[in-house]
Scaffold this motif. Structure first.
Motif, mmCIF file in Angstrom:
data_model
loop_
_atom_site.group_PDB
_atom_site.id
_atom_site.type_symbol
_atom_site.label_atom_id
_atom_site.label_comp_id
_atom_site.label_asym_id
_atom_site.label_seq_id
_atom_site.Cartn_x
_atom_site.Cartn_y
_atom_site.Cartn_z
ATOM 1 N N GLN A 39 11.859 -39.616 -17.807
ATOM 2 C CA GLN A 39 11.552 -38.414 -18.580
ATOM 3 C C GLN A 39 11.341 -37.201 -17.680
ATOM 4 O OE1 GLN A 39 10.623 -37.152 -22.283
ATOM 5 N NE2 GLN A 39 11.639 -36.006 -20.698
ATOM 6 N N THR A 40 10.600 -37.397 -16.598
ATOM 7 C CA THR A 40 10.338 -36.258 -15.711
ATOM 8 C C THR A 40 11.617 -35.762 -15.045
ATOM 9 O OG1 THR A 40 9.813 -37.735 -13.857
ATOM 10 C CG2 THR A 40 7.982 -37.026 -15.244
ATOM 11 N N ARG A 41 12.526 -36.668 -14.706
ATOM 12 C CA ARG A 41 13.759 -36.231 -14.027
ATOM 13 C C ARG A 41 14.704 -35.515 -14.983
ATOM 14 N NH1 ARG A 41 10.199 -37.435 -11.068
ATOM 15 N NH2 ARG A 41 10.474 -38.309 -8.985
ATOM 16 N N VAL A 42 14.752 -35.949 -16.231
ATOM 17 C CA VAL A 42 15.568 -35.224 -17.215
ATOM 18 C C VAL A 42 14.975 -33.840 -17.468
ATOM 19 C CG1 VAL A 42 16.344 -35.177 -19.613
ATOM 20 C CG2 VAL A 42 16.448 -37.307 -18.314
ATOM 21 N N GLY A 43 13.654 -33.782 -17.675
ATOM 22 C CA GLY A 43 13.003 -32.489 -17.873
ATOM 23 C C GLY A 43 13.162 -31.577 -16.674
ATOM 24 N N GLY A 84 17.372 -23.829 -16.487
ATOM 25 C CA GLY A 84 16.858 -22.741 -17.303
ATOM 26 C C GLY A 84 16.766 -23.041 -18.785
ATOM 27 N N LEU A 85 17.163 -24.236 -19.202
ATOM 28 C CA LEU A 85 17.089 -24.568 -20.626
ATOM 29 C C LEU A 85 15.651 -24.869 -21.042
ATOM 30 C CD1 LEU A 85 20.315 -26.727 -21.051
ATOM 31 C CD2 LEU A 85 20.016 -24.255 -21.204
ATOM 32 N N LEU A 86 14.814 -25.203 -20.073
ATOM 33 C CA LEU A 86 13.360 -25.233 -20.206
ATOM 34 C C LEU A 86 12.816 -24.259 -19.167
ATOM 35 C CD1 LEU A 86 12.688 -29.101 -20.527
ATOM 36 C CD2 LEU A 86 12.690 -27.398 -22.366
ATOM 37 N N THR A 138 8.305 -34.274 -5.266
ATOM 38 C CA THR A 138 8.373 -34.652 -6.680
ATOM 39 C C THR A 138 8.104 -33.437 -7.561
ATOM 40 O OG1 THR A 138 6.022 -35.255 -6.716
ATOM 41 C CG2 THR A 138 7.603 -36.995 -6.210
ATOM 42 N N PRO A 139 8.701 -33.377 -8.756
ATOM 43 C CA PRO A 139 8.465 -32.259 -9.686
ATOM 44 C C PRO A 139 7.115 -32.428 -10.383
ATOM 45 C CG PRO A 139 9.984 -33.811 -10.665
ATOM 46 C CD PRO A 139 9.691 -34.330 -9.282
ATOM 47 N N TYR A 140 6.059 -32.011 -9.709
ATOM 48 C CA TYR A 140 4.709 -32.334 -10.169
ATOM 49 C C TYR A 140 4.327 -31.655 -11.481
ATOM 50 C CZ TYR A 140 3.529 -27.810 -8.020
ATOM 51 O OH TYR A 140 3.486 -26.483 -7.689
ATOM 52 N N ARG A 141 4.836 -30.456 -11.731
ATOM 53 C CA ARG A 141 4.452 -29.749 -12.957
ATOM 54 C C ARG A 141 4.978 -30.464 -14.199
ATOM 55 N NH1 ARG A 141 5.566 -23.397 -11.134
ATOM 56 N NH2 ARG A 141 3.815 -23.266 -9.644
ATOM 57 N N ILE A 142 6.259 -30.778 -14.207
ATOM 58 C CA ILE A 142 6.832 -31.450 -15.374
ATOM 59 C C ILE A 142 6.261 -32.862 -15.495
ATOM 60 C CG2 ILE A 142 8.852 -32.370 -14.150
ATOM 61 C CD1 ILE A 142 8.850 -31.027 -17.752
ATOM 62 N N ILE A 198 21.836 -33.777 -25.796
ATOM 63 C CA ILE A 198 21.571 -35.087 -25.212
ATOM 64 C C ILE A 198 20.286 -35.061 -24.393
ATOM 65 C CG2 ILE A 198 22.852 -34.832 -23.046
ATOM 66 C CD1 ILE A 198 22.710 -37.902 -25.362
ATOM 67 N N GLY A 199 19.986 -33.923 -23.756
ATOM 68 C CA GLY A 199 18.721 -33.802 -23.036
ATOM 69 C C GLY A 199 17.538 -33.864 -23.987
ATOM 70 N N TRP A 200 17.657 -33.195 -25.115
ATOM 71 C CA TRP A 200 16.628 -33.218 -26.150
ATOM 72 C C TRP A 200 16.463 -34.641 -26.691
ATOM 73 C CZ3 TRP A 200 12.952 -29.976 -27.461
ATOM 74 C CH2 TRP A 200 12.350 -30.037 -28.727
ATOM 75 N N ASP A 201 17.591 -35.320 -26.823
ATOM 76 C CA ASP A 201 17.577 -36.710 -27.270
ATOM 77 C C ASP A 201 16.871 -37.611 -26.245
ATOM 78 O OD1 ASP A 201 18.627 -39.204 -28.601
ATOM 79 O OD2 ASP A 201 19.775 -39.306 -26.743
ATOM 80 N N LEU A 202 17.132 -37.404 -24.965
ATOM 81 C CA LEU A 202 16.505 -38.213 -23.917
ATOM 82 C C LEU A 202 15.008 -37.955 -23.824
ATOM 83 C CD1 LEU A 202 19.202 -37.972 -21.093
ATOM 84 C CD2 LEU A 202 18.690 -39.940 -22.552
#
Length: 514
Positions: A350-354, A361-363, A375-379, A106-110
């Motif tokens: 998108q950034t929050r799911v990633g 650890g899945l990414l 904020t998650p600046y890298r993703i 579902i993460g890949w889908d999002l």
């Protein structure tokens, strides 16, 4: 593959210093995000096309039916988001109910849904920009190929804004959302003076055979299964219209991705999700009633021109019929404002799911690192660059349907997940509960499945290919680098797996982690 990450563990992970998001959002902020992402250019175009070609005046009822179907899924999202207020939306919810593999899927889908949606909508924004500043000014033409700098520029600016802070993004979104809602209200108020009751008759026009002209993989899965294209207008046309306009509502699920950044999420998230859906339903129904009251629905049908091209109607068509020439300019401004906020919130989702997938650890875990702005600046940078590149280099075309099937798939899992978590964890504190479980989730699932089979076979094939690629990526990387798996194998001494009742205090260990 089937290890479940407990709700307690998900909550404990939000306190990791290097991957901690700042809690700044209120119920009002979430409502703004919801309205911002749902009300786009579709309110000015989809309503007219659907009325003229599919449903006639009954398009207003189609919006009501679609809102009810969407509301069933929204109830399930509200319960999950208030129970597991962690970034990631359907990905995080699935991890807590179905296990790691389904969560990855579902993460890949999002990833497909949000990134592609941001690129597609950005190209739509660029087209409206061309209408305002002059055709062709939004693209480079090199060797006969167009490169859309307008769409890429928009994504770049919004990416920087998201890096600077979620609260700042919310304030900018509020300003732009007020502009587009003001345009919608303007056309509704002005158009109301030109309504004629005779244009509503018949409210449900007599049915006519549909002539889709599509065959093979281009036809819908439903048409392939039944051997029929159905009909336009009539009661079947009304249901077909409800299926079409349903996609105008999708996007509210992005609100759930901000759960971890919300103050008092148990109350704010349900209010934000359901409140925004209620507001946009009123706007869509109001526009459809005014539109079909201003002109006869037959004047909104597609017109085939002498050169073979097809001219589609918009909200401006009804105003032009009454000599109101400024309407097109106002609608272009409203569409620009509307699409700006849609792109912003899709990038945020998108950034929050990633971010959530990287923290698990899945990414690569480095992508989950947050900066001084919380904020998650890298993703965020990676998502911005990829989305801008897609919008700059590639024509989107029918890939829009990929966004729809991805969203519906997420809806189905969330609705089923509510029933599962009710049975497996009845002890959890829920800030909001779905009424009439399991009836409401089941109805939501059936509505989503109906919509999915009305998408083309071609879309289904692309979706399945994307899922297969996701399985390969998971087997090659995610399964071995999963933080939950490494904890179970005692490879992460700095963290302890948290299970048990919700009132138990998580032991996050004393080590520094990886």
């Amino acid at each position: 593959m089937f290890r479940v990450k407990s709700v307690e563990q998900s909550m404990a992970d939000t306190d990791e210093p290097d991957t901690k998001l700042r809690k700044e959002l209120t119920a009002w902020d979430l409502t703004v995000f919801g309205v911002a992402v749902v009300v786009g250019a579709g309110i000015f175009t989809l309503t007219a096309r659907t009325a003229g070609n599919v449903a006639g005046p009954s398009v207003s009822l189609a919006f009501v039916l679609a809102a009810i179907a969407c509301g069933l899924a929204a109830l399930c999202y509200a319960e999950f988001a208030s129970t597991v207020p962690v970034a990631g939306s359907a990905y995080t919810f699935s991890y807590a109910t179905f296990g790691e593999f389904v969560a990855w899927i579902i993460g890949w889908d999002l990833i497909l849904e949000f990134a592609l949606a941001a690129s597609v909508v950005a190209k739509g924004w660029s087209s409206y920009l061309a209408n305002v500043i002059g055709a062709g000014n939004n693209v480079f033409v090199i060797g006969g190929r167009e490169y859309d700098w307008g769409a890429a520029l928009l994504i770049g600016v919004l990416t920087v804004l998201l890096i600077l802070g979620t609260k700042l993004s919310s304030r900018v979104s509020l300003i732009i959302t007020c502009i587009k809602v003001a345009v919608v209200l303007l056309v509704v108020i002005v158009g109301a003076f030109y309504i004629s009751g005779k244009n509503y008759k018949p409210y449900v026009p007599e049915g006519q055979p549909a002539e889709s002209g599509k065959s093979g993989i281009h036809q819908t899965l439903f048409s392939w299964m039944t051997g029929s294209d159905g009909s336009n207008f009539g009661w079947y046309g009304l249901l077909a219209a409800a299926s079409l306009v349903f996609f105008a509502f999708i996007g509210f699920d992005v609100v759930a991705t901000t759960a971890e950044e919300t103050k008092d999420p148990q109350k704010s998230l349900p209010r934000g999700i359901l409140g925004s859906l209620a507001i946009v339903t009123v706007l869509y129904v109001s526009v459809s009633l005014v539109l079909t009251g201003m002109v006869n629905y037959t004047e909104l049908a597609d017109q085939k021109l002498a050169d073979g091209t097809v001219q589609t109607s918009t909200l401006a068509t009804a105003f032009e019929a009454h000599g109101i020439t400024w309407a097109e300019w106002a609608i272009n401004v409203g569409a620009l404002a509307g699409l700006t906020t849609v792109v912003m919130v899709m990038l945020l989702g998108q950034t929050r799911v990633g971010f959530a997938m990287a923290r698990d650890g899945l990414l690569p875990r480095g992508l989950a690192k947050t900066g001084k702005n919380g904020t998650p600046y890298r993703i965020t940078v990676i998502v911005g660059v990829v989305s801008a590149a897609l919008a700059f280099f590639f024509p989107m075309g029918t890939l829009e349907e990929m966004v729809n099937i991805g969203t519906l798939f997420a809806f189905v899992l969330v609705c089923i997940g509510v029933v599962v978590l009710r049975r497996t964890r009845p002890d959890l504190k829920r800030g909001f509960t779905v009424p009439l479980v399991p009836l409401v989730p089941i109805l939501a699932v059936l509505a989503c499945i109906w919509l999915m089979i009305n998408l083309s076979i071609e879309t289904w094939i692309r979706f399945i290919v994307w899922m297969v690629v996701g399985v390969i990526v998971y087997m090659a990387y995610g399964a071995r680098h999963s933080v939950l798996g490494m904890r179970e194998r005692a490879e992460l001494p700095g963290f302890a797996t948290v299970d048990g009742p919700p009132d138990s205090k998580p032991d996050t260990g004393t080590g520094s982690g990886p």
